[in-house]
Structures are given as structure tokens and as C-alpha cells.
Design an enzyme around this catalytic site. Structure first.
Site, PDB file in Angstrom:
ATOM      1  N   THR A 127     -44.389 131.802 -71.854  1.00 20.96           N
ATOM      2  CA  THR A 127     -44.673 131.582 -73.274  1.00 20.96           C
ATOM      3  C   THR A 127     -43.941 132.570 -74.188  1.00 20.96           C
ATOM      4  OG1 THR A 127     -46.466 131.771 -74.900  1.00 20.96           O
ATOM      5  CG2 THR A 127     -46.777 132.982 -72.871  1.00 20.96           C
ATOM      6  N   ASP A 128     -43.702 132.162 -75.415  1.00 19.57           N
ATOM      7  CA  ASP A 128     -43.107 133.062 -76.421  1.00 19.57           C
ATOM      8  C   ASP A 128     -44.049 134.228 -76.750  1.00 19.57           C
ATOM      9  OD1 ASP A 128     -45.036 131.605 -77.869  1.00 19.57           O
ATOM     10  OD2 ASP A 128     -43.603 130.741 -79.288  1.00 19.57           O
ATOM     11  N   GLU A 129     -45.335 134.067 -76.401  1.00 18.27           N
ATOM     12  CA  GLU A 129     -46.321 135.095 -76.786  1.00 18.27           C
ATOM     13  C   GLU A 129     -46.103 136.429 -76.073  1.00 18.27           C
ATOM     14  OE1 GLU A 129     -50.329 133.811 -77.299  1.00 18.27           O
ATOM     15  OE2 GLU A 129     -49.746 131.722 -77.582  1.00 18.27           O
ATOM     16  N   TYR A 151     -54.247 137.340 -72.817  1.00 17.22           N
ATOM     17  CA  TYR A 151     -53.530 136.175 -72.273  1.00 17.22           C
ATOM     18  C   TYR A 151     -52.040 136.487 -72.173  1.00 17.22           C
ATOM     19  CZ  TYR A 151     -50.767 131.864 -72.562  1.00 17.22           C
ATOM     20  OH  TYR A 151     -49.808 130.895 -72.356  1.00 17.22           O
ATOM     21  N   LYS A 155     -49.505 136.868 -68.874  1.00 15.46           N
ATOM     22  CA  LYS A 155     -48.295 136.056 -68.666  1.00 15.46           C
ATOM     23  C   LYS A 155     -47.071 136.967 -68.532  1.00 15.46           C
ATOM     24  CE  LYS A 155     -47.938 132.163 -68.658  1.00 15.46           C
ATOM     25  NZ  LYS A 155     -48.063 131.164 -67.553  1.00 15.46           N
TER      26      LYS A 155
HETATM   27  P1  NAD Z   1     -53.830 123.987 -69.500  1.00 15.21           P
HETATM   28  O1  NAD Z   1     -54.894 124.999 -69.755  1.00 15.21           O
HETATM   29  O2  NAD Z   1     -53.893 122.677 -70.198  1.00 15.21           O
HETATM   30  O3  NAD Z   1     -53.740 123.667 -67.933  1.00 15.21           O
HETATM   31  C1  NAD Z   1     -53.842 124.665 -66.965  1.00 15.21           C
HETATM   32  C2  NAD Z   1     -54.082 123.992 -65.622  1.00 15.21           C
HETATM   33  O4  NAD Z   1     -54.123 125.013 -64.613  1.00 15.21           O
HETATM   34  C3  NAD Z   1     -55.394 123.226 -65.538  1.00 15.21           C
HETATM   35  O5  NAD Z   1     -55.186 121.975 -64.926  1.00 15.21           O
HETATM   36  C4  NAD Z   1     -56.270 124.108 -64.654  1.00 15.21           C
HETATM   37  O6  NAD Z   1     -57.229 123.391 -63.904  1.00 15.21           O
HETATM   38  C5  NAD Z   1     -55.220 124.762 -63.767  1.00 15.21           C
HETATM   39  N1  NAD Z   1     -55.679 126.050 -63.210  1.00 15.21           N
HETATM   40  C6  NAD Z   1     -56.257 127.079 -63.878  1.00 15.21           C
HETATM   41  N2  NAD Z   1     -56.551 128.080 -63.025  1.00 15.21           N
HETATM   42  C7  NAD Z   1     -56.106 127.681 -61.808  1.00 15.21           C
HETATM   43  C8  NAD Z   1     -56.115 128.275 -60.527  1.00 15.21           C
HETATM   44  N3  NAD Z   1     -56.639 129.506 -60.327  1.00 15.21           N
HETATM   45  N4  NAD Z   1     -55.588 127.610 -59.487  1.00 15.21           N
HETATM   46  C9  NAD Z   1     -55.057 126.369 -59.671  1.00 15.21           C
HETATM   47  N5  NAD Z   1     -55.042 125.743 -60.858  1.00 15.21           N
HETATM   48  C10 NAD Z   1     -55.562 126.390 -61.912  1.00 15.21           C
HETATM   49  O7  NAD Z   1     -52.472 124.738 -69.815  1.00 15.21           O
HETATM   50  P2  NAD Z   1     -51.106 124.160 -70.424  1.00 15.21           P
HETATM   51  O8  NAD Z   1     -51.193 124.156 -71.901  1.00 15.21           O
HETATM   52  O9  NAD Z   1     -50.752 122.914 -69.706  1.00 15.21           O
HETATM   53  O10 NAD Z   1     -50.108 125.310 -70.014  1.00 15.21           O
HETATM   54  C11 NAD Z   1     -49.359 125.245 -68.810  1.00 15.21           C
HETATM   55  C12 NAD Z   1     -48.507 126.481 -68.701  1.00 15.21           C
HETATM   56  O11 NAD Z   1     -47.647 126.576 -69.818  1.00 15.21           O
HETATM   57  C13 NAD Z   1     -49.340 127.781 -68.699  1.00 15.21           C
HETATM   58  O12 NAD Z   1     -48.786 128.656 -67.751  1.00 15.21           O
HETATM   59  C14 NAD Z   1     -49.186 128.336 -70.098  1.00 15.21           C
HETATM   60  O13 NAD Z   1     -49.233 129.737 -70.088  1.00 15.21           O
HETATM   61  C15 NAD Z   1     -47.788 127.837 -70.455  1.00 15.21           C
HETATM   62  N6  NAD Z   1     -47.569 127.643 -71.900  1.00 15.21           N
HETATM   63  C16 NAD Z   1     -48.325 126.758 -72.615  1.00 15.21           C
HETATM   64  C17 NAD Z   1     -48.077 126.564 -73.978  1.00 15.21           C
HETATM   65  C18 NAD Z   1     -48.829 125.570 -74.813  1.00 15.21           C
HETATM   66  O14 NAD Z   1     -48.561 125.453 -76.015  1.00 15.21           O
HETATM   67  N7  NAD Z   1     -49.771 124.827 -74.250  1.00 15.21           N
HETATM   68  C19 NAD Z   1     -47.063 127.299 -74.612  1.00 15.21           C
HETATM   69  C20 NAD Z   1     -46.329 128.204 -73.849  1.00 15.21           C
HETATM   70  C21 NAD Z   1     -46.564 128.335 -72.490  1.00 15.21           C
END
Ligand code: NAD
Length: 332
Positions: A127-129, A151, A155
Site C-alpha cells: 500500500t501507499d500508506e 496497519y 505492511k
Molecule cells: P480485505 O480485507 O478485503 O481482504 C483480506 C482477505 O484476507 C480476507 O479475505 C480475509 O479473510 C483474508 N485474511 C485475513 N487474515 C488472514 C489470515 N491470517 N490468513 C489467511 N487469510 C486471511 O483486503 P483488500 O482490500 O482486498 O486488500 C488486499 C491487500 O491489498 C491487502 O494486503 C491490503 O493491505 C492491500 N491494499 C489494499 C488497498 C485497498 O484500498 N483496499 C490499498 C492498498 C493495498
């Protein structure tokens, strides 16, 4: 080809899996796909319903911190797309323990297994964060990390571990860092689906502080296409930014949603600012554009309108999730 997608039942992971199985990424076409997901509150089986009967898909319910299971699942994998994470900043402020466990220990467990069983390529989806707030200009990939929330710190730690596994063990790791994603199937505690579903339910939108915090918006489909490009041809050991190119203050985002849903400013409720709230994120994404030909394809206006329409038409998807959140917030 065998591709393991951790967190494949979440918002971004499930979009990647649905698109992959629909043939959206030709170099990865025909792959056997394994989803490894713990199905926390954020993981939904419904996100994979469209592809549940696809013989190329196997869904394994399990924890990325379970070393024995992870070794088994990663055996024979050509590619790991690591999306599993605790991903909601506000939850990390309330209690960071699960963030360190899943995001840091879980990533390390996957990396250990990937190096041991000889996984071909490992994508650390980040993430950009991790950079913290930027007042002017945009971050490049060599910017020092300065995470401000638990968070973001978890990351950043995972990103550093991933890069260390490249350097130490020669694992072909790529780290991707993206902007704020939006699109269908995003869990309704996140800002955009929370705002949209509140408005659809006739509830007010809670706006943090002065609403001046700026985020870059990226359609999940563009993010996942960027991930596929990095999976195919990213340089091992490199970090790639995946940006959307649409920066908006939160109050501007809310104004657009009010307009799309025919509501006015009386539906906005100012709430005390998030602790440590980063003011602005902005990614320069010329590296992925120049090296891999990435450009966002979804215009923000049409992408936002389609996303709002999707939530309006999929109440059956988000209502039970919101009801569960409400029960969690005030248990009987
Ligand atoms: P999300 O919260 O929608 O999904 C996370 C998934 O991971 C869920 O299905 C959950 O059940 C699973 N999970 C959590 N803990 C787990 C574990 N211990 N073992 C196995 N599975 C597990 O998240 P997202 O928005 O789809 O984000 C996906 C990735 O992208 C993350 O790594 C997040 O940091 C990164 N990200 C997201 C965004 C955004 O805007 N949503 C932006 C930048 C980066």
C-alpha cells in the site's frame, strides 16, 4: 501453471481471481488457481460465487500463519499473489495485535515456505500508506518508509521482509504498492462502500475532521491488471507503484457520491478525526508504466458511477455484512 492467491476471498484478491479465471490476463491463462483464505470477517464466499464451480479453482480455508499448511499449499506453486491481510486502519488503531500476526508473521511464514519449496515468483501486495503523509509532489519507489498507523507499519514490515527474502534467499519477490482501491465487493466498513451503503439506506455519511484528507483513487480492476503485469514481467527485487491518477479530498469524494445518489449536504455528518490521520498520499507510477506498459483504464467518473450502481443493485451482498458489523459494534 499453479497460482496461489492468499486472501482470495477478500475485495482485491477475489477480483484478481475472478478476472484471472475469466481470462483477463492472457499470460496467466489456463492456470490452476488456489485461494488460501482464513475467512475472517472480511473474507466472503459470495465474492467467489461466480467462479465457485470452475474446475481450475481450489479454495483452502486456512491461516497464512499456519506453517505446515502454507508449505503444503505453496508446494509446486509458480506464483504467489499475497493479498491476505488485516486491512482496515481504524481496526489497527483500536487493536494492532492481529495486524502484526497476520501481516508480519503471516508474510514471513509464506516467504519461508516459498523460499524452501522454490516458488517461482512472490508478489507482496502492499500500500501507499507505508510512506506516511506527503504534502507536495508524489512518492517514488525509493522513498524511505514512514508508516504512521499500526496497519501501515505492519505492511511496511512485511514489505521489508519480502525484499530481505529476495536479497538473502534469491526468492523472486516483487513488491507492489497501490493507492486507495474502489469497486464492487469492497467490505462495507471501508470509506467508499460505507458512504455509498449509508446513503442507499438513508443514513448520514461520517466525514473525518475537515474532510481535507487527500487520497488517490484506483479502480480495483486497474490494480489487478497491474498485479498481473508485475507477475508476468516485473523485475525480481523491485518495488512497483500502481496508481490511479485521481486525487480527491474526502469531502470532494463525498460531494460526488451525494450528486450520484441525488442527496444533499445535510446527509454529511462531521466526526472527530482519525488518530494520526495522514493528510495526503500520492504515488508516482512511471516505473510500472515505462517498464510494463501499465496505465489505468477506468475513468474515475464512470468507474465511480458503475460502483455506486453495483452497490445499489447488490443489497443482498452488503446488507448481511453491515448487519454483522452492527452486531459486532453493539453485542446483545
Ligand atoms: P480485505 O480485507 O478485503 O481482504 C483480506 C482477505 O484476507 C480476507 O479475505 C480475509 O479473510 C483474508 N485474511 C485475513 N487474515 C488472514 C489470515 N491470517 N490468513 C489467511 N487469510 C486471511 O483486503 P483488500 O482490500 O482486498 O486488500 C488486499 C491487500 O491489498 C491487502 O494486503 C491490503 O493491505 C492491500 N491494499 C489494499 C488497498 C485497498 O484500498 N483496499 C490499498 C492498498 C493495498
Amino acid at each position: 501453471m499453479r497460482i496461489v492467491v492468499t486472501g482470495g476471498a477478500g475485495f482485491i484478491g477475489s477480483h484478481f481471481v475472478r478476472s484471472l479465471l475469466a481470462g483477463a490476463y492472457p499470460p496467466l491463462a489456463g492456470a490452476e488457481v488456489v485461494v488460501l483464505d482464513r475467512f475472517t470477517y472480511a473474507g466472503c464466499r459470495a465474492n467467489l460465487a461466480q467462479v465457485a464451480d470452475d474446475p481450475a479453482l481450489t479454495v483452502v480455508t486456512g491461516d497464512v500463519c499456519d506453517a505446515a499448511l502454507v508449505s503444503e499449499v505453496l508446494s509446486g506453486a509458480d506464483l504467489v499473489v499475497h493479498c491476505a491481510a488485516e486491512s482496515h486502519v481504524d481496526r489497527s488503531i483500536a487493536d494492532g495485535g492481529e495486524f502484526v500476526r497476520t501481516n508480519v508473521l503471516g508474510t514471513q511464514t509464506l516467504l519461508e515456505a516459498a523460499a524452501r519449496v522454490g516458488v517461482g515468483r512472490f508478489l507482496q501486495v502492499s500500500t501507499d500508506e507505508v510512506y506516511g503523509s506527503v504534502e507536495h509532489g508524489s512518492w517514488h519507489e525509493d522513498q524511505p518508509l514512514h508508516p504512521n498507523s499500526p496497519y501501515a507499519a505492519s505492511k511496511a514490515s512485511a514489505d521489508l521482509l519480502a525484499l530481505a527474502f529476495h536479497r538473502t534467499h534469491g526468492l523472486a519477490v516483487c513488491v507492489t504498492r497501490c493507492s486507495n482501491n474502489y469497486g464492487p465487493y469492497q467490505f462495507p466498513e471501508k470509506a467508499l462502500p460505507l458512504f455509498v451503503t449509508n446513503l442507499l439506506d438513508g443514513r448520514k455519511v461520517p466525514l473525518y475532521g475537515d474532510g481535507g484528507n487527500v487520497r488517490d483513487w484506483l479502480h480495483v480492476d486497474d490494480h489487478c491488471r497491474g498485479l498481473a503485469l508485475v507477475a508476468e514481467a516485473g523485475r525480481a527485487g523491485a518495488v512497483y507503484h500502481i496508481g490511479g491518477g485521481t486525487e480527491l479530498a474526502n469531502r470532494e469524494l463525498v460531494a460526488r457520491l451525494l450528486e450520484l445518489l441525488g442527496r444533499d449536504g445535510t446527509m454529511v455528518e462531521r466526526v472527530p478525526d482519525r488518530k494520526g490521520h495522514d493528510r495526503r498520499y500520492s504515488l508516482a507510477f512511471d516505473r510500472i508504466s515505462e517498464e510494463l506498459g501499465y496505465a489505468p483504464r477506468t475513468g474515475f467518473e464512470s468507474g465511480l458511477a458503475e460502483t455506486v450502481k453495483w452497490y445499489a443493485e447488490h443489497r443482498d451482498w452488503w446488507l448481511p455484512l453491515r448487519q454483522r458489523l452492527a452486531r459486532e459494534a453493539s453485542p446483545a
